[in-house]
Scaffold this motif. Structure first.
Motif, short mmCIF file in Angstrom:
data_model
loop_
_atom_site.label_atom_id
_atom_site.label_comp_id
_atom_site.label_asym_id
_atom_site.label_seq_id
_atom_site.Cartn_x
_atom_site.Cartn_y
_atom_site.Cartn_z
N ARG A 104 0.86 -1.17 0.00
CA ARG A 104 0.00 0.00 0.00
C ARG A 104 0.91 1.23 0.00
O ARG A 104 1.64 1.48 0.96
N THR A 106 2.33 5.06 -0.02
CA THR A 106 2.12 6.35 0.63
C THR A 106 2.94 7.40 -0.11
O THR A 106 4.15 7.22 -0.29
N SER A 121 -2.22 -3.40 -4.16
CA SER A 121 -2.21 -2.62 -2.92
C SER A 121 -2.94 -3.31 -1.77
O SER A 121 -3.28 -2.68 -0.78
N ALA A 122 -3.17 -4.61 -1.89
CA ALA A 122 -3.77 -5.40 -0.82
C ALA A 122 -3.24 -6.83 -0.91
O ALA A 122 -2.92 -7.30 -2.01
N HIS A 147 5.80 3.11 3.21
CA HIS A 147 4.78 2.24 2.64
C HIS A 147 4.51 1.04 3.56
O HIS A 147 5.35 0.67 4.39
N ILE A 232 -9.11 -5.07 3.22
CA ILE A 232 -8.31 -3.88 2.95
C ILE A 232 -8.77 -3.27 1.63
O ILE A 232 -8.82 -3.96 0.61
N SER A 234 -8.90 -1.70 -1.82
CA SER A 234 -7.92 -1.73 -2.90
C SER A 234 -8.65 -1.91 -4.22
O SER A 234 -9.70 -2.55 -4.29
N GLN A 239 0.55 -2.39 -9.34
CA GLN A 239 1.08 -1.04 -9.37
C GLN A 239 2.45 -1.02 -10.06
O GLN A 239 3.30 -1.87 -9.77
#
Length: 255
Positions: A104, A106, A121-122, A147, A232, A234, A239
């Motif tokens: 995930r 940041t 991202s999960a 992250h 979570i 997502s 990515q």
């Protein structure tokens, strides 16, 4: 971050990134040789800095799994998709099958002159790796600079011969198994894996275990109750990052 010289890490990247841009630029081969030699030296020193990080415990043997991973940020050469800099894990359990992962992000994301593909991202599981009766997966949270990362390791008494060889989390290869072996040749002919983000059934079945965030004892926990890795939010797309920019709408199986 115990055991990781963050100041020296940054010094190596600060010197190495301009050399990468120069080396991959339009200069002649003769001009590139000194830059390449120095870059190799920097990357070799960086490799030696990577800290042995506990990322799992084997459910079959109760052994901790330590991995030399860059936990300072995704701008380190460890996370370079096409040419990762990595040390082989010491004492890798014979029961280990694969290391996958998710991050995930940041913002801001540190810029680096290479393609970084840290996964979706999960956290997720790969069902085909859990099909053997005694196979299990373990999820652990691994901070990576600003992250949040999740390492997903797979274990079984022995590696089945009829499953694909998965690339290491964040890398386009699997340096643990011989890339010239028949297993690797077979894996490259396999279709892309399908990720399953619905973790609750796997937790309830006992196939998926988890380690609580920040638990340095790496105690294995069972069941969905209190598991922080469920639900979570997502979009579940993979990515892609280049020079600090997220490239949207791409998947792990795209070119």
């Amino acid at each position: 971050m115990p055991g990781f010289d963050l100041v020296r890490r940054q010094e190596l990247l600060d010197e190495g990134f301009p050399l990468m841009r120069f080396y991959y630029g339009g200069q002649s081969s003769v001009e590139k040789f000194p830059a390449f030699d120095r870059l190799c030296d920097l990357r070799d020193e960086y490799r030696k800095l990577l800290p042995e990080t506990v990322i799992a415990r084997c459910p079959l043997t109760d052994r901790m799994l330590r991995w030399p991973i860059d936990t300072a940020g995704l701008d380190g050469w460890y996370w370079e998709w096409l040419n990762p800099t990595q040390r082989r894990p010491a004492g890798l359990p014979a029961t280990w099958l694969a290391l996958k992962g998710a991050v995930r992000l940041t913002e801001p994301i540190a810029a680096a002159p290479f393609d970084c593909r840290p996964g979706p991202s999960a956290p997720f599981v790969l069902p085909h790796l859990l099909e053997p009766v005694e196979a299990h997966a373990v999820i652990a949270e691994i901070p990576i600079g600003p992250h949040t990362g999740w390492a997903i390791n797979y274990f079984a008494p022995k590696r089945p011969k009829d499953i694909s060889l998965e690339d290491i989390w964040g890398q386009c290869r699997n340096p643990i198994f011989d890339p010239t072996s028949l297993d690797r040749e077979y894996a490259e002919k396999m279709p892309p894996s399908d990720e399953d983000f619905e973790l609750r059934p796997w937790l309830d079945s006992g196939k998926l275990l988890w380690i609580a965030p920040g638990d340095h004892t790496a105690t294995l926990r069972h069941g969905a109750a209190d598991c922080p890795y469920l639900d979570i939010e997502s979009d579940r797309r993979w990515q892609y990052i280049y020079d600090g920019r997220i490239i949207p709408n791409r998947r792990s199986d795209s070119s």
